[in-house]
Design a protein around this motif. Sequence first.
Motif, PDB file in Angstrom:
ATOM      1  N   GLN A  95       0.800  -1.231   0.000  1.00  0.00           N
ATOM      2  CA  GLN A  95       0.000   0.000   0.000  1.00  0.00           C
ATOM      3  C   GLN A  95       0.831   1.278   0.000  1.00  0.00           C
ATOM      4  OE1 GLN A  95      -3.033   0.366   3.098  1.00  0.00           O
ATOM      5  NE2 GLN A  95      -4.536   0.707   1.482  1.00  0.00           N
ATOM      6  N   GLY A  96       1.742   1.353  -0.956  1.00  0.00           N
ATOM      7  CA  GLY A  96       2.491   2.579  -1.150  1.00  0.00           C
ATOM      8  C   GLY A  96       3.473   2.917  -0.053  1.00  0.00           C
ATOM      9  N   SER A  97       3.715   1.972   0.836  1.00  0.00           N
ATOM     10  CA  SER A  97       4.592   2.238   1.978  1.00  0.00           C
ATOM     11  C   SER A  97       6.042   2.298   1.533  1.00  0.00           C
ATOM     12  CB  SER A  97       4.421   1.142   3.032  1.00  0.00           C
ATOM     13  OG  SER A  97       5.353   1.304   4.072  1.00  0.00           O
ATOM     14  N   TYR A  98       6.808   3.226   2.161  1.00  0.00           N
ATOM     15  CA  TYR A  98       8.249   3.292   1.918  1.00  0.00           C
ATOM     16  C   TYR A  98       9.029   2.482   2.941  1.00  0.00           C
ATOM     17  CZ  TYR A  98       7.266   7.004  -1.419  1.00  0.00           C
ATOM     18  OH  TYR A  98       6.787   7.718  -2.494  1.00  0.00           O
ATOM     19  N   ASP A  99       8.333   1.962   3.946  1.00  0.00           N
ATOM     20  CA  ASP A  99       8.994   1.163   4.973  1.00  0.00           C
ATOM     21  C   ASP A  99       8.555  -0.292   4.842  1.00  0.00           C
ATOM     22  OD1 ASP A  99       6.399   1.720   5.685  1.00  0.00           O
ATOM     23  OD2 ASP A  99       6.796   1.814   7.832  1.00  0.00           O
ATOM     24  N   GLY A 100       9.062  -0.934   3.804  1.00  0.00           N
ATOM     25  CA  GLY A 100       8.747  -2.338   3.608  1.00  0.00           C
ATOM     26  C   GLY A 100       9.407  -3.216   4.659  1.00  0.00           C
ATOM     27  N   VAL A 101       9.065  -4.499   4.620  1.00  0.00           N
ATOM     28  CA  VAL A 101       9.663  -5.454   5.557  1.00  0.00           C
ATOM     29  C   VAL A 101      10.757  -6.216   4.801  1.00  0.00           C
ATOM     30  CG1 VAL A 101       7.849  -7.173   5.080  1.00  0.00           C
ATOM     31  CG2 VAL A 101       9.219  -7.336   7.177  1.00  0.00           C
ATOM     32  N   SER A 102      11.977  -6.180   5.343  1.00  0.00           N
ATOM     33  CA  SER A 102      13.142  -6.695   4.615  1.00  0.00           C
ATOM     34  C   SER A 102      13.671  -7.987   5.217  1.00  0.00           C
ATOM     35  CB  SER A 102      14.251  -5.645   4.584  1.00  0.00           C
ATOM     36  OG  SER A 102      14.730  -5.393   5.881  1.00  0.00           O
ATOM     37  N   PHE A 103      14.279  -8.797   4.365  1.00  0.00           N
ATOM     38  CA  PHE A 103      14.832 -10.090   4.763  1.00  0.00           C
ATOM     39  C   PHE A 103      16.175 -10.295   4.061  1.00  0.00           C
ATOM     40  CE2 PHE A 103      10.333 -10.364   5.310  1.00  0.00           C
ATOM     41  CZ  PHE A 103      10.120 -11.208   6.393  1.00  0.00           C
ATOM     42  N   HIS A 104      17.126 -10.894   4.768  1.00  0.00           N
ATOM     43  CA  HIS A 104      18.386 -11.319   4.168  1.00  0.00           C
ATOM     44  C   HIS A 104      18.218 -12.771   3.714  1.00  0.00           C
ATOM     45  CE1 HIS A 104      20.766  -7.776   5.282  1.00  0.00           C
ATOM     46  NE2 HIS A 104      20.037  -7.754   6.383  1.00  0.00           N
ATOM     47  N   LEU A 105      18.291 -12.979   2.409  1.00  0.00           N
ATOM     48  CA  LEU A 105      18.030 -14.291   1.812  1.00  0.00           C
ATOM     49  C   LEU A 105      19.201 -14.711   0.935  1.00  0.00           C
ATOM     50  CD1 LEU A 105      14.383 -13.673   0.513  1.00  0.00           C
ATOM     51  CD2 LEU A 105      15.051 -14.630   2.730  1.00  0.00           C
ATOM     52  N   PRO A 106      19.296 -16.012   0.621  1.00  0.00           N
ATOM     53  CA  PRO A 106      20.262 -16.427  -0.404  1.00  0.00           C
ATOM     54  C   PRO A 106      19.971 -15.707  -1.712  1.00  0.00           C
ATOM     55  CG  PRO A 106      19.381 -18.333   0.765  1.00  0.00           C
ATOM     56  CD  PRO A 106      18.569 -17.156   1.209  1.00  0.00           C
ATOM     57  N   GLU A 107      21.015 -15.261  -2.394  1.00  0.00           N
ATOM     58  CA  GLU A 107      20.840 -14.473  -3.605  1.00  0.00           C
ATOM     59  C   GLU A 107      20.251 -15.304  -4.752  1.00  0.00           C
ATOM     60  OE1 GLU A 107      20.714 -11.485  -4.200  1.00  0.00           O
ATOM     61  OE2 GLU A 107      22.443 -10.307  -3.558  1.00  0.00           O
TER      62      GLU A 107
END
Length: 223
Positions: A95-107
């Motif tokens: 919903q247009g948010s600039y504060d997404g939820v981030s994850f460190h994942l295998p590339e």
Amino acid sequence: SWYCGTILFYCISLVFNQIEPVRRTLVFTEETNNSYVELLPQKNLSMQAFTLCMQLATELASDEREIILFAYRTVDFDELNVWREADSTYILYLQGSYDGVSFHLPELNTFETNLCVTWESKSGLTAFHVDGKRSVRKMYKQGNIVQPGGRVILGQDPDSLLGSFNINQCFVGEIRDVNMWDYVLSDSMIGALHGGKLFPKGNIFDWETVKLQVNGIVQILWD
């Protein structure tokens, strides 16, 4: 004899049942600011939960560059976007948010990766799954509802409903098996999907039947 014929038919059936169905693969061969594929959903994208899965292969993740993986935009917002960011994190934005939820994942890399994202409004719990393995769960946008009335595209990030693309954010590589449900699949079901068991079929997008509209330089291969 009848018995031998029955056994032969059974054996032939086993052989054919082991053959995987022919599937479409989208091939984005080069960086552009106009090549994308629109997916036409099978039902309205008004969702209080979802599971989104896809098979991806790209060599862009070796660079410090943003890569759009999935984009659903309404007139007003980037309603549901999945990114590989320039800092190598993977982020869900709602919903247009600039504060997404981030994850460190295998590339992501030149070999296919099965990537799934799950989110549920009531708890806000969100997770990524890579090749059937789940990340830690995080809370994001509790109580939010994904709004209907937008367009879903692969290959570009639209800053307007179907335009204003940036060549430095586009996807280059291969995408297939894009499936979406309006509920959260269990870890065991996502593991089974990664193992090749296609159940249950996506009720928002079912890759075997979803209609596609191709724009620009995109090839569709049948593997």
